[in-house]
Design an enzyme around this catalytic site. Structure first.
Site, PDB file in Angstrom:
ATOM      1  N   GLU A  18      -0.965   3.248   0.744  1.00  0.00           N
ATOM      2  CA  GLU A  18      -2.095   2.710   0.730  1.00  0.00           C
ATOM      3  C   GLU A  18      -2.204   1.345   1.485  1.00  0.00           C
ATOM      4  O   GLU A  18      -2.632   0.130   0.976  1.00  0.00           O
ATOM      5  CB  GLU A  18      -2.132   2.291  -1.280  1.00  0.00           C
TER       6      GLU A  18
ATOM      7  N   ASN B 254       0.766   6.813   3.769  1.00  0.00           N
ATOM      8  CA  ASN B 254       0.573   7.997   2.601  1.00  0.00           C
ATOM      9  C   ASN B 254      -0.911   7.320   2.094  1.00  0.00           C
ATOM     10  O   ASN B 254      -0.896   6.142   2.106  1.00  0.00           O
ATOM     11  CB  ASN B 254       0.755   7.938   1.077  1.00  0.00           C
TER      12      ASN B 254
ATOM     13  N   HIS C  24      -6.572  12.701  -4.560  1.00  0.00           N
ATOM     14  CA  HIS C  24      -7.291  12.678  -5.783  1.00  0.00           C
ATOM     15  C   HIS C  24      -8.816  12.874  -5.131  1.00  0.00           C
ATOM     16  O   HIS C  24      -9.559  11.809  -4.962  1.00  0.00           O
ATOM     17  CB  HIS C  24      -6.844  10.862  -6.468  1.00  0.00           C
TER      18      HIS C  24
ATOM     19  N   GLU D 232      -1.358  14.018  -3.219  1.00  0.00           N
ATOM     20  CA  GLU D 232      -0.910  14.217  -4.389  1.00  0.00           C
ATOM     21  C   GLU D 232      -2.022  14.424  -5.269  1.00  0.00           C
ATOM     22  O   GLU D 232      -2.958  13.517  -5.670  1.00  0.00           O
ATOM     23  CB  GLU D 232      -0.943  12.450  -4.546  1.00  0.00           C
TER      24      GLU D 232
ATOM     25  N   ASP E 181      -5.332  16.682  -6.974  1.00  0.00           N
ATOM     26  CA  ASP E 181      -6.200  15.883  -8.432  1.00  0.00           C
ATOM     27  C   ASP E 181      -7.332  16.760  -7.915  1.00  0.00           C
ATOM     28  O   ASP E 181      -7.857  16.313  -7.326  1.00  0.00           O
ATOM     29  CB  ASP E 181      -6.013  15.829  -9.965  1.00  0.00           C
TER      30      ASP E 181
HETATM   31  O1  G3I Z   1       6.932   1.953 -17.249  1.00  0.00           O
HETATM   32  C1  G3I Z   1       5.838   0.968 -18.052  1.00  0.00           C
HETATM   33  C2  G3I Z   1       6.899   1.264 -19.478  1.00  0.00           C
HETATM   34  O2  G3I Z   1       7.975   0.750 -19.773  1.00  0.00           O
HETATM   35  C3  G3I Z   1       5.057   1.480 -20.355  1.00  0.00           C
HETATM   36  O3  G3I Z   1       5.863   0.920 -22.145  1.00  0.00           O
HETATM   37  C4  G3I Z   1       4.187   2.015 -19.979  1.00  0.00           C
HETATM   38  C5  G3I Z   1       2.442   1.537 -20.963  1.00  0.00           C
HETATM   39  O4  G3I Z   1       1.879   1.741 -20.689  1.00  0.00           O
HETATM   40  O5  G3I Z   1       3.660   1.452 -19.077  1.00  0.00           O
HETATM   41  C6  G3I Z   1       4.346   2.204 -17.926  1.00  0.00           C
HETATM   42  O6  G3I Z   1       4.206   2.101 -16.712  1.00  0.00           O
HETATM   43  C7  G3I Z   1       3.158   2.804 -16.462  1.00  0.00           C
HETATM   44  C8  G3I Z   1       3.654   4.017 -14.982  1.00  0.00           C
HETATM   45  O7  G3I Z   1       2.701   4.135 -14.731  1.00  0.00           O
HETATM   46  C9  G3I Z   1       5.001   4.920 -15.596  1.00  0.00           C
HETATM   47  O8  G3I Z   1       4.498   5.759 -16.875  1.00  0.00           O
HETATM   48  C10 G3I Z   1       2.057   2.200 -15.836  1.00  0.00           C
HETATM   49  O9  G3I Z   1       1.520   1.515 -16.887  1.00  0.00           O
HETATM   50  C11 G3I Z   1       0.868   3.003 -15.295  1.00  0.00           C
HETATM   51  O10 G3I Z   1      -0.054   2.234 -14.727  1.00  0.00           O
HETATM   52  C12 G3I Z   1       1.978   3.804 -13.843  1.00  0.00           C
HETATM   53  O11 G3I Z   1       1.070   4.392 -13.704  1.00  0.00           O
HETATM   54  C13 G3I Z   1       1.514   5.105 -12.564  1.00  0.00           C
HETATM   55  C14 G3I Z   1       0.502   4.369 -11.111  1.00  0.00           C
HETATM   56  O12 G3I Z   1       0.519   5.426 -10.273  1.00  0.00           O
HETATM   57  C15 G3I Z   1       0.217   2.902 -11.165  1.00  0.00           C
HETATM   58  O13 G3I Z   1      -0.298   2.345 -10.198  1.00  0.00           O
HETATM   59  C16 G3I Z   1       1.191   6.058 -12.416  1.00  0.00           C
HETATM   60  O14 G3I Z   1       1.871   7.053 -13.507  1.00  0.00           O
HETATM   61  C17 G3I Z   1       0.807   7.458 -11.536  1.00  0.00           C
HETATM   62  O15 G3I Z   1       0.671   8.784 -11.222  1.00  0.00           O
HETATM   63  C18 G3I Z   1      -0.152   6.577 -10.185  1.00  0.00           C
HETATM   64  O16 G3I Z   1       0.041   7.064  -8.865  1.00  0.00           O
HETATM   65  C19 G3I Z   1      -0.013   6.395  -7.632  1.00  0.00           C
HETATM   66  C20 G3I Z   1       0.026   7.247  -6.902  1.00  0.00           C
HETATM   67  O17 G3I Z   1       2.306   6.329  -6.941  1.00  0.00           O
HETATM   68  C21 G3I Z   1      -0.376   6.636  -5.525  1.00  0.00           C
HETATM   69  N1  G3I Z   1      -1.019   6.433  -5.456  1.00  0.00           N
HETATM   70  C22 G3I Z   1      -1.976   6.849  -6.141  1.00  0.00           C
HETATM   71  C23 G3I Z   1      -1.747   7.560  -8.052  1.00  0.00           C
HETATM   72  C24 G3I Z   1      -2.407   8.031  -8.811  1.00  0.00           C
HETATM   73  O18 G3I Z   1      -2.794   5.685  -8.981  1.00  0.00           O
END
Ligand code: G3I
Length: 582
Positions: free
Chosen positions: A319, A374, A415, A444, A446
């Site tokens: 990104e 990516n 996405h 990625e 969906d």
């Molecule tokens: O790790 C913490 C955990 O300790 C805590 O308890 C929990 C409470 O909400 O949060 C956890 O972190 C979260 C993390 O995912 C792991 O679950 C974050 O809040 C959350 O923001 C994070 O979201 C991820 C997101 O990227 C962050 O930008 C999504 O799972 C993940 O699917 C998403 O993936 C991204 C790709 O990497 C890049 N392209 C876009 C895609 C979708 O946004």
């Protein structure tokens, strides 16, 4: 040896039968006692006296079909009611199945042809009404009829066959639903997209978290049975792998890599340099450009080095392109960061060179790794709101390649929405990158539905998923399609349970979208004739063989060929050919 031959031959037979077997029996009356009657009703739902309309199980007078249902309709329009299998409700059945098929033929003395209206009701909800003209079902000749099922709601658990014809008799038999998750046995590896993708050297991937990887859970099994590639949804990102400076944690990523190795899956690494999910200490440290580059270099060497040889490919930078830029080919690009209205800790402190350097360092850390840039909203080449950003990333990737930077491809995150996705435009993008010698893969995926119930779009979604899989099968520079999640209810997208963007439903039953993807990979695997190659290979050149897994790692040296059947079930490369061991 003979035994192995048998295994392979039965594999071939099975995979061919399967293609025709995607159906779920509703009723063939063979297990119902002769003389049993089914209730018939008039169009107001009033039960009819058997003297007016009756449906009785009899032995097929032609002795061809075992038991059949003999339906006699008098001088009223009527319908016969049959229970659905597995206690399915109207709503479940009509969303799981695409078509209903049945066989009908005429008793002695009845006119050969008849016409009228056929209605299909689930519970009390109407799905299909088709006016059929001249069903030609002379005595002794059956008509196989197939009708599309429309989605209905309701908890009723019966199917009603209504024929608007009066004063007719017919035999009804072999009633099936077609194309369902029931037609797909998830415990049979030969029915999966993974199996066919493996055969033609393509990757169907999914993002995962370590807590989804238990082999005893249906979720873990769904992952390794259906996909041949995994990517950590969060486990390999900067904040997960280097939570404090030079203090690395590979635990979550190792769990994914080990799972993948146990199941002959490839691993994508995601991601090394990204503005998001970079540890707070990087943001807060007030580091100079030189320190930032040293931090990034160290991170890349440690992380890529740790999984060297185990991770096939990396999203090196993620990104980096600014949003909303109307670029054409040859019109440059604007990176995310200063001046773009968006932040990027890497660009803002290092400038563009962090991109070039990241690729060089990743290549030095693992010269065999395939390296990607990516990004999101870069799939559609023309006539789309994404087009400008797609051209911008093209301009950057081309610049990097021309500058001799070790970049091998572009990852289109995708996405997207069912409505917004244009398969032809994605294909154009793949072709444009092919022309400049770069891979272009889906990383990625969906595809969210717009309708809050999500149901109307599922057929279109399935067609579009299949369209993308078709691109993957046809282009050498597009070997991979990764979906961003397994089940509709577990996605990073809000309301995903309603918008249903993925390949499996919340019960982990395969959706139509998955089955269409299977069909697509299967079509190309069959066309490539990989099965018959396996068969030919069964005449052994030598008594002993080396056995490799699909990652090219040797599993056994000079094994007695007839002993290969003792290997754990899976796909292997034996004597240079892929062989499935049950
Ligand atoms: O790790 C913490 C955990 O300790 C805590 O308890 C929990 C409470 O909400 O949060 C956890 O972190 C979260 C993390 O995912 C792991 O679950 C974050 O809040 C959350 O923001 C994070 O979201 C991820 C997101 O990227 C962050 O930008 C999504 O799972 C993940 O699917 C998403 O993936 C991204 C790709 O990497 C890049 N392209 C876009 C895609 C979708 O946004």
């Amino acid at each position: 040896m003979k035994k192995l031959l048998l295994i392979v031959v039965s594999l071939l037979t099975f995979s061919f039968t399967f293609a025709a077997e995607k159906k779920k029996k509703i009723e063939d009356f063979d297990k119902i006692e002769i003389g049993t009657t089914f209730k018939m009703y008039n169009s107001n739902g009033v039960e009819l006296d058997p003297s007016v309309a009756s449906a009785t199980v009899i032995k097929d007078p032609n002795y061809e079909y075992g038991n059949v249902l003999h339906v006699k309709v008098g001088n009223v329009k009527s319908y016969v009611e049959i229970e659905m299998p597995d206690n399915l409700t109207a709503s479940q059945a009509s969303s799981k199945y695409e078509k209903l098929k049945f066989l009908i033929f005429r008793p002695e003395g009845q006119p050969d042809r008849f016409q009228g209206e056929f209605s299909l009701w689930f519970g009390s909800a109407h799905s299909t009404t088709t006016t059929f003209a001249n069903i030609n079902a002379p005595v002794g000749k059956e008509a196989n009829l197939t009708y599309n099922i429309n989605k209905v709601s309701g908890y009723g658990k019966t199917i009603r066959f209504g024929f608007s014809v009066k004063n007719v008799e017919f035999y009804l038999d072999d009633i099936y639903f077609l194309y369902t998750d029931y037609g797909y046995d998830y415990t049979d590896p030969l029915q999966t997209a993974r199996y066919h993708a493996d055969l033609i050297g393509k990757n169907l991937g999914v993002c995962v978290s370590p807590n989804q990887l238990s082999e005893t859970s249906r979720e873990g099994q769904t992952i390794y049975r259906n996909f041949n590639m995994v990517v950590g949804e969060n486990a390999m990102k900067f904040d997960a792998t280097e939570p404090s400076r030079n203090n690395f944690n590979f635990n979550a990523g190792d769990q994914i890599v080990n799972f993948a190795m146990r199941h002959d899956m490839e691993v994508r690494g995601h991601t090394l340099a990204w503005h998001s999910q970079t540890s707070q200490w990087v943001h807060n440290g007030n580091y100079s450009k030189e320190e930032m580059l040293a931090i990034l270099k160290n991170h890349i060497f440690k992380v890529v080095g740790h999984w060297k040889g185990k991770i096939t490919e990396w999203d090196v930078v993620n990104e980096v392109m600014a949003e909303n830029q109307g670029r054409g080919v040859g019109q440059g690009y604007q990176l995310r960061g200063k001046g773009s209205g968006q932040e990027s800790v890497w660009y803002d402190r290092c400038g563009e060179e962090f991109i070039d350097s990241a690729f060089v360092w990743a290549h030095q850390a693992d010269p065999d790794a395939i390296l990607y840039i990516n990004d999101y909203n870069i799939g559609h080449w023309d006539n789309h709101y994404e087009s400008g950003k797609t051209h911008a990333i093209y301009n950057l990737a081309k610049r990097l390649k021309e500058d001799g930077i070790p970049i091998h491809g572009v990852g289109m995150q995708m996405h997207t929405s069912v409505e917004g996705l244009n398969v032809a435009s994605i294909e154009r993008t793949v072709r444009e990158f092919e022309k400049i010698g770069l891979k272009c893969i889906i990383t990625e995926l969906d595809m969210a539905g717009k309708n809050p119930s999500g149901t109307m779009e599922q057929a279109t979604q399935a067609t579009k998923y299949a369209g993308l899989a078709d691109i993957i099968c046809r282009y050498d520079n597009a070997p991979t399609m990764v979906v961003w999640g397994i089940a509709d209810n577990k996605s990073w997208l809000e309301n995903s349970e309603q918008t249903k963007p993925l390949l499996f439903d919340p019960t982990l039953a395969a959706k139509k979208s998955y089955l269409k993807v299977v069909d697509t990979f299967e079509k190309y695997a069959t066309a490539a004739g990989v099965d018959s190659e396996i068969e030919e290979d069964m005449e052994p050149a030598s008594k002993y063989v080396d056995v490799y897994n699909l990652m090219g790692q040797k599993v056994a040296s000079q094994m007695l060929r007839e002993d290969v059947e003792t290997l754990p079930a899976g796909l292997y490369i034996i004597g240079g050919k892929k062989v499935y061991i049950r």
